[in-house]
Design a protein around this motif. Sequence first.
Motif, PDB file in Angstrom:
ATOM      1  N   UNK A  56     137.204 -75.150  37.536  1.00 55.47           N
ATOM      2  CA  UNK A  56     136.253 -75.574  36.503  1.00 55.47           C
ATOM      3  C   UNK A  56     135.980 -74.500  35.461  1.00 55.47           C
ATOM      4  N   UNK A  57     136.368 -73.265  35.707  1.00 55.57           N
ATOM      5  CA  UNK A  57     136.103 -72.167  34.780  1.00 55.57           C
ATOM      6  C   UNK A  57     137.221 -71.965  33.754  1.00 55.57           C
ATOM      7  N   UNK A  58     138.263 -72.754  33.849  1.00 54.80           N
ATOM      8  CA  UNK A  58     139.390 -72.651  32.916  1.00 54.80           C
ATOM      9  C   UNK A  58     139.322 -73.816  31.945  1.00 54.80           C
ATOM     10  N   UNK A  59     139.329 -73.490  30.664  1.00 51.94           N
ATOM     11  CA  UNK A  59     139.302 -74.529  29.638  1.00 51.94           C
ATOM     12  C   UNK A  59     140.645 -74.629  28.940  1.00 51.94           C
ATOM     13  N   UNK A  60     140.995 -75.830  28.519  1.00 55.16           N
ATOM     14  CA  UNK A  60     142.260 -76.038  27.831  1.00 55.16           C
ATOM     15  C   UNK A  60     142.134 -75.626  26.372  1.00 55.16           C
ATOM     16  N   UNK A  61     140.953 -75.797  25.805  1.00 57.34           N
ATOM     17  CA  UNK A  61     140.730 -75.605  24.377  1.00 57.34           C
ATOM     18  C   UNK A  61     139.505 -74.705  24.192  1.00 57.34           C
ATOM     19  N   UNK A  62     139.601 -73.727  23.318  1.00 54.02           N
ATOM     20  CA  UNK A  62     138.471 -72.839  23.034  1.00 54.02           C
ATOM     21  C   UNK A  62     137.511 -73.561  22.093  1.00 54.02           C
ATOM     22  N   UNK A  63     136.350 -73.921  22.611  1.00 53.29           N
ATOM     23  CA  UNK A  63     135.392 -74.708  21.833  1.00 53.29           C
ATOM     24  C   UNK A  63     134.780 -73.874  20.711  1.00 53.29           C
ATOM     25  N   UNK A  64     134.479 -72.635  20.977  1.00 50.41           N
ATOM     26  CA  UNK A  64     133.889 -71.755  19.961  1.00 50.41           C
ATOM     27  C   UNK A  64     135.010 -71.079  19.177  1.00 50.41           C
ATOM     28  N   UNK A  65     135.604 -71.815  18.252  1.00 47.82           N
ATOM     29  CA  UNK A  65     136.732 -71.281  17.499  1.00 47.82           C
ATOM     30  C   UNK A  65     136.377 -71.153  16.028  1.00 47.82           C
ATOM     31  N   UNK A  66     137.356 -70.741  15.242  1.00 48.76           N
ATOM     32  CA  UNK A  66     137.156 -70.474  13.817  1.00 48.76           C
ATOM     33  C   UNK A  66     137.239 -71.739  12.961  1.00 48.76           C
ATOM     34  N   UNK A  67     137.631 -72.848  13.536  1.00 45.41           N
ATOM     35  CA  UNK A  67     137.688 -74.091  12.770  1.00 45.41           C
ATOM     36  C   UNK A  67     139.086 -74.621  12.599  1.00 45.41           C
ATOM     37  N   UNK A  68     139.404 -75.014  11.370  1.00 45.23           N
ATOM     38  CA  UNK A  68     140.667 -75.698  11.112  1.00 45.23           C
ATOM     39  C   UNK A  68     141.892 -74.837  11.380  1.00 45.23           C
ATOM     40  N   UNK A  69     141.816 -73.543  11.163  1.00 47.50           N
ATOM     41  CA  UNK A  69     142.982 -72.695  11.420  1.00 47.50           C
ATOM     42  C   UNK A  69     143.293 -72.628  12.912  1.00 47.50           C
ATOM     43  N   UNK A  70     142.246 -72.585  13.750  1.00 42.65           N
ATOM     44  CA  UNK A  70     142.481 -72.603  15.197  1.00 42.65           C
ATOM     45  C   UNK A  70     143.118 -73.936  15.592  1.00 42.65           C
ATOM     46  N   UNK A  71     142.592 -75.037  15.065  1.00 40.46           N
ATOM     47  CA  UNK A  71     143.139 -76.363  15.377  1.00 40.46           C
ATOM     48  C   UNK A  71     144.602 -76.461  14.964  1.00 40.46           C
ATOM     49  N   UNK A  72     144.916 -75.968  13.763  1.00 36.43           N
ATOM     50  CA  UNK A  72     146.290 -76.000  13.276  1.00 36.43           C
ATOM     51  C   UNK A  72     147.205 -75.175  14.184  1.00 36.43           C
ATOM     52  N   UNK A  73     146.774 -73.976  14.560  1.00 38.53           N
ATOM     53  CA  UNK A  73     147.560 -73.141  15.467  1.00 38.53           C
ATOM     54  C   UNK A  73     147.745 -73.792  16.824  1.00 38.53           C
ATOM     55  N   UNK A  74     146.694 -74.466  17.315  1.00 37.00           N
ATOM     56  CA  UNK A  74     146.766 -75.142  18.608  1.00 37.00           C
ATOM     57  C   UNK A  74     147.816 -76.247  18.588  1.00 37.00           C
ATOM     58  N   UNK A  75     147.813 -77.058  17.542  1.00 35.16           N
ATOM     59  CA  UNK A  75     148.782 -78.153  17.435  1.00 35.16           C
ATOM     60  C   UNK A  75     150.201 -77.609  17.272  1.00 35.16           C
TER      61      UNK A  75
END
Length: 100
Positions: A56-75
């Motif tokens: 339960x302590x491992x997350x797939x996605x960092x919720x507290x991120x920088x915004x659209x650039x993090x999302x773009x890098x993730x995809x």
Amino acid sequence: MKRASAAVSVALILLLAACAPAANTYAETAARPGFWPGLWHGFICPITFLVSLFNDHVGVYEVRNDGHWYDFGFVVGILLAASVFHSPRYTRSRGDRRAR
């Protein structure tokens, strides 16, 4: 040979799982992850997802991120991982399946 390959695979999975995204409670004022951490988190997403099913302590996605650039890098990271792990090199050719 198969045991060595399995051992290397397990070691690689554990190494990548150690880099899973999670909030750092000790560094709340630190810079939030942007494109490059998003790219890495997207690349290790398949392994992180499997680990998150049991921890339960491992997350797939960092919720507290920088915004659209993090999302773009993730995809982009997810697409990169899919292209690396699902390349024709890892699949059998059609002729090999008919020979069985």
